[in-house]
Design a protein around this motif. Structure first.
Motif, PDB file in Angstrom:
ATOM      1  N   TYR A 150    -103.582 -23.289 -68.879  1.00  0.00           N
ATOM      2  CA  TYR A 150    -102.904 -22.089 -68.390  1.00  0.00           C
ATOM      3  C   TYR A 150    -102.086 -22.426 -67.147  1.00  0.00           C
ATOM      4  O   TYR A 150    -102.399 -23.386 -66.438  1.00  0.00           O
ATOM      5  CB  TYR A 150    -103.936 -21.000 -68.054  1.00  0.00           C
ATOM      6  N   PRO A 151    -101.061 -21.605 -66.846  1.00  0.00           N
ATOM      7  CA  PRO A 151    -100.245 -21.853 -65.656  1.00  0.00           C
ATOM      8  C   PRO A 151    -101.099 -21.888 -64.386  1.00  0.00           C
ATOM      9  O   PRO A 151    -102.062 -21.132 -64.257  1.00  0.00           O
ATOM     10  CB  PRO A 151     -99.285 -20.660 -65.632  1.00  0.00           C
ATOM     11  N   LYS A 152    -100.709 -22.761 -63.478  1.00  0.00           N
ATOM     12  CA  LYS A 152    -101.442 -22.927 -62.226  1.00  0.00           C
ATOM     13  C   LYS A 152    -100.690 -22.363 -61.026  1.00  0.00           C
ATOM     14  O   LYS A 152    -101.200 -22.383 -59.916  1.00  0.00           O
ATOM     15  CB  LYS A 152    -101.749 -24.404 -61.998  1.00  0.00           C
ATOM     16  N   GLU A 153     -99.497 -21.889 -61.258  1.00  0.00           N
ATOM     17  CA  GLU A 153     -98.684 -21.329 -60.177  1.00  0.00           C
ATOM     18  C   GLU A 153     -98.602 -19.816 -60.324  1.00  0.00           C
ATOM     19  O   GLU A 153     -98.246 -19.300 -61.380  1.00  0.00           O
ATOM     20  CB  GLU A 153     -97.268 -21.915 -60.218  1.00  0.00           C
ATOM     21  N   ALA A 154     -98.908 -19.111 -59.241  1.00  0.00           N
ATOM     22  CA  ALA A 154     -98.828 -17.649 -59.239  1.00  0.00           C
ATOM     23  C   ALA A 154     -97.377 -17.211 -59.395  1.00  0.00           C
ATOM     24  O   ALA A 154     -96.491 -17.762 -58.751  1.00  0.00           O
ATOM     25  CB  ALA A 154     -99.418 -17.104 -57.955  1.00  0.00           C
TER      26      ALA A 154
END
Length: 187
Positions: A150-154
Protein backbone atom coordinates in the motif's frame (compact mmCIF):
# COMPACT_ATOMS: atom_id res chain seq x y z
CA UNK A 1 -10.08 -14.10 32.32
CA UNK A 2 -8.73 -12.76 35.62
CA UNK A 3 -10.66 -9.83 37.04
CA UNK A 4 -8.48 -6.98 38.21
CA UNK A 5 -9.00 -5.99 41.84
CA UNK A 6 -6.51 -3.15 41.92
CA UNK A 7 -7.54 -0.04 39.97
CA UNK A 8 -3.89 0.84 39.40
CA UNK A 9 -3.51 -2.27 37.23
CA UNK A 10 -6.44 -1.30 35.03
CA UNK A 11 -5.44 -0.16 31.57
CA UNK A 12 -7.21 2.90 30.28
CA UNK A 13 -6.08 2.55 26.66
CA UNK A 14 -8.23 0.57 24.20
CA UNK A 15 -6.51 -0.91 21.12
CA UNK A 16 -8.31 -1.31 17.78
CA UNK A 17 -6.35 -3.50 15.36
CA UNK A 18 -6.64 -4.06 11.65
CA UNK A 19 -5.80 -7.64 10.61
CA UNK A 20 -4.45 -7.79 7.03
CA UNK A 21 -0.78 -6.77 6.97
CA UNK A 22 -1.14 -5.68 10.59
CA UNK A 23 -1.45 -9.12 12.17
CA UNK A 24 -1.72 -11.48 9.19
CA UNK A 25 0.68 -11.37 6.22
CA UNK A 26 -1.67 -10.83 3.26
CA UNK A 27 0.99 -12.24 0.94
CA UNK A 28 0.51 -15.70 2.49
CA UNK A 29 -3.29 -15.83 2.26
CA UNK A 30 -4.87 -18.89 0.67
CA UNK A 31 -8.49 -18.32 -0.41
CA UNK A 32 -11.31 -20.65 -1.34
CA UNK A 33 -13.58 -20.18 -4.37
CA UNK A 34 -15.76 -17.78 -2.34
CA UNK A 35 -12.73 -15.53 -1.64
CA UNK A 36 -12.73 -16.53 2.04
CA UNK A 37 -9.22 -16.73 3.47
CA UNK A 38 -8.81 -20.28 4.70
CA UNK A 39 -5.18 -20.04 5.77
CA UNK A 40 -2.53 -17.36 6.29
CA UNK A 41 0.66 -16.79 8.23
CA UNK A 42 1.18 -14.09 10.81
CA UNK A 43 3.56 -11.19 10.42
CA UNK A 44 6.63 -11.97 12.54
CA UNK A 45 5.97 -10.83 16.09
CA UNK A 46 2.23 -10.26 15.66
CA UNK A 47 1.33 -13.14 17.97
CA UNK A 48 3.67 -11.79 20.66
CA UNK A 49 2.15 -8.32 20.27
CA UNK A 50 -1.46 -9.50 20.62
CA UNK A 51 -0.79 -11.91 23.48
CA UNK A 52 1.41 -9.49 25.43
CA UNK A 53 -1.06 -6.60 25.18
CA UNK A 54 -3.96 -8.83 26.23
CA UNK A 55 -1.97 -10.35 29.09
CA UNK A 56 -1.08 -6.87 30.31
CA UNK A 57 -4.78 -6.07 30.54
CA UNK A 58 -5.43 -4.04 27.41
CA UNK A 59 -8.79 -4.37 25.69
CA UNK A 60 -8.26 -5.40 22.06
CA UNK A 61 -10.78 -5.13 19.23
CA UNK A 62 -10.51 -6.10 15.57
CA UNK A 63 -11.64 -3.35 13.17
CA UNK A 64 -11.03 -4.79 9.72
CA UNK A 65 -12.25 -4.77 6.14
CA UNK A 66 -13.16 -8.18 4.80
CA UNK A 67 -15.18 -11.31 5.37
CA UNK A 68 -15.91 -12.40 8.95
CA UNK A 69 -15.09 -16.03 8.19
CA UNK A 70 -11.67 -15.05 6.82
CA UNK A 71 -10.73 -13.42 10.12
CA UNK A 72 -12.19 -16.23 12.18
CA UNK A 73 -10.17 -18.75 10.15
CA UNK A 74 -6.84 -16.95 10.31
CA UNK A 75 -7.06 -15.73 13.91
CA UNK A 76 -8.27 -19.12 15.17
CA UNK A 77 -5.64 -21.11 13.28
CA UNK A 78 -2.94 -18.86 14.72
CA UNK A 79 -4.31 -19.00 18.29
CA UNK A 80 -5.31 -15.33 18.53
CA UNK A 81 -9.10 -15.29 18.15
CA UNK A 82 -9.89 -15.38 21.88
CA UNK A 83 -7.65 -12.42 22.72
CA UNK A 84 -10.15 -9.95 21.22
CA UNK A 85 -13.09 -8.52 23.15
CA UNK A 86 -14.88 -7.33 20.00
CA UNK A 87 -14.57 -7.98 16.29
CA UNK A 88 -15.93 -5.52 13.75
CA UNK A 89 -15.82 -6.55 10.11
CA UNK A 90 -16.84 -4.55 7.05
CA UNK A 91 -18.91 -7.52 5.84
CA UNK A 92 -21.26 -7.10 8.81
CA UNK A 93 -21.25 -3.29 8.89
CA UNK A 94 -21.71 -3.00 5.11
CA UNK A 95 -19.08 -0.27 4.95
CA UNK A 96 -15.30 -0.15 4.54
CA UNK A 97 -12.87 1.94 6.54
CA UNK A 98 -12.46 4.92 6.58
CA UNK A 99 -16.23 4.96 7.20
CA UNK A 100 -16.98 6.20 10.70
CA UNK A 101 -19.55 3.38 11.00
CA UNK A 102 -16.70 0.87 11.39
CA UNK A 103 -15.17 2.75 14.32
CA UNK A 104 -18.53 3.61 15.89
CA UNK A 105 -19.51 -0.07 15.75
CA UNK A 106 -16.34 -1.01 17.65
CA UNK A 107 -16.95 1.73 20.21
CA UNK A 108 -20.50 0.49 20.71
CA UNK A 109 -19.46 -3.18 20.88
CA UNK A 110 -17.16 -2.31 23.79
CA UNK A 111 -19.87 -0.29 25.57
CA UNK A 112 -17.83 2.86 25.12
CA UNK A 113 -19.09 6.29 24.14
CA UNK A 114 -17.81 9.45 22.48
CA UNK A 115 -16.06 10.63 25.66
CA UNK A 116 -13.90 7.46 25.52
CA UNK A 117 -12.42 8.31 22.10
CA UNK A 118 -9.25 9.86 23.61
CA UNK A 119 -8.54 6.43 25.20
CA UNK A 120 -8.62 4.58 21.87
CA UNK A 121 -5.86 3.93 19.34
CA UNK A 122 -6.29 2.41 15.89
CA UNK A 123 -3.39 0.39 14.52
CA UNK A 124 -3.29 -0.35 10.81
CA UNK A 125 -1.22 -0.61 7.68
CA UNK A 126 -3.33 1.46 5.30
CA UNK A 127 -3.04 5.26 5.40
CA UNK A 128 -6.22 5.82 3.37
CA UNK A 129 -8.44 3.46 5.36
CA UNK A 130 -7.03 2.88 8.85
CA UNK A 131 -5.22 6.13 9.55
CA UNK A 132 -7.59 8.57 7.83
CA UNK A 133 -10.61 6.84 9.37
CA UNK A 134 -9.16 7.00 12.86
CA UNK A 135 -7.99 10.60 12.48
CA UNK A 136 -11.41 11.77 11.26
CA UNK A 137 -12.99 10.21 14.37
CA UNK A 138 -10.44 11.79 16.72
CA UNK A 139 -8.93 8.38 17.48
CA UNK A 140 -5.15 8.24 17.92
CA UNK A 141 -3.69 6.61 14.81
CA UNK A 142 -0.74 4.22 14.66
CA UNK A 143 0.62 3.30 11.25
CA UNK A 144 2.36 -0.07 10.92
CA UNK A 145 4.83 0.60 8.11
CA UNK A 146 5.51 -3.08 7.44
CA UNK A 147 4.24 -3.85 3.95
CA UNK A 148 4.99 -2.52 0.50
CA UNK A 149 1.49 -3.41 -0.77
CA UNK A 150 0.00 0.00 0.00
CA UNK A 151 1.10 3.63 -0.47
CA UNK A 152 3.43 4.91 2.22
CA UNK A 153 3.01 8.62 1.56
CA UNK A 154 0.06 10.54 2.99
CA UNK A 155 -2.05 12.23 0.32
CA UNK A 156 -3.61 14.68 2.77
CA UNK A 157 -3.55 15.62 6.45
CA UNK A 158 -6.10 12.94 7.37
CA UNK A 159 -3.62 10.26 6.29
CA UNK A 160 -0.80 11.50 8.54
CA UNK A 161 -0.48 9.10 11.49
CA UNK A 162 0.04 10.19 15.07
CA UNK A 163 2.64 7.43 15.46
CA UNK A 164 4.52 5.09 13.11
CA UNK A 165 5.98 1.70 13.97
CA UNK A 166 7.84 -0.73 11.71
CA UNK A 167 7.15 -4.09 13.39
CA UNK A 168 4.15 -5.42 15.35
CA UNK A 169 6.20 -5.90 18.53
CA UNK A 170 7.04 -2.17 18.47
CA UNK A 171 3.41 -1.59 19.46
CA UNK A 172 3.91 -3.08 22.93
CA UNK A 173 6.16 -0.29 24.23
CA UNK A 174 4.18 2.39 22.37
CA UNK A 175 0.92 1.25 23.96
CA UNK A 176 2.54 1.34 27.40
CA UNK A 177 3.81 4.89 26.73
CA UNK A 178 0.41 6.12 25.52
CA UNK A 179 -1.32 4.47 28.47
CA UNK A 180 1.11 6.23 30.83
CA UNK A 181 0.18 9.56 29.21
CA UNK A 182 -3.48 8.78 29.90
CA UNK A 183 -2.65 8.01 33.53
CA UNK A 184 -0.99 11.43 33.85
CA UNK A 185 -3.94 13.24 32.24
CA UNK A 186 -6.67 11.54 34.26
CA UNK A 187 -6.62 11.00 38.01
Amino acid sequence: MVQKLNNESEKKLIVFLDVGDTIVDEGTEIRDDQEVVIKADLIPGADTMVKTLAERGYTLAVVADGLAQSFKNTLTQNGLYDYFTAMIYSENIKELKPSPRMFKAAIGALDLCEKDIPRIIMVGNNLRRDIAGANRMGITSVYLDWTTRYPKEARDKDEVPDYTISQPVDLIDLVEEINQLLDVKTP
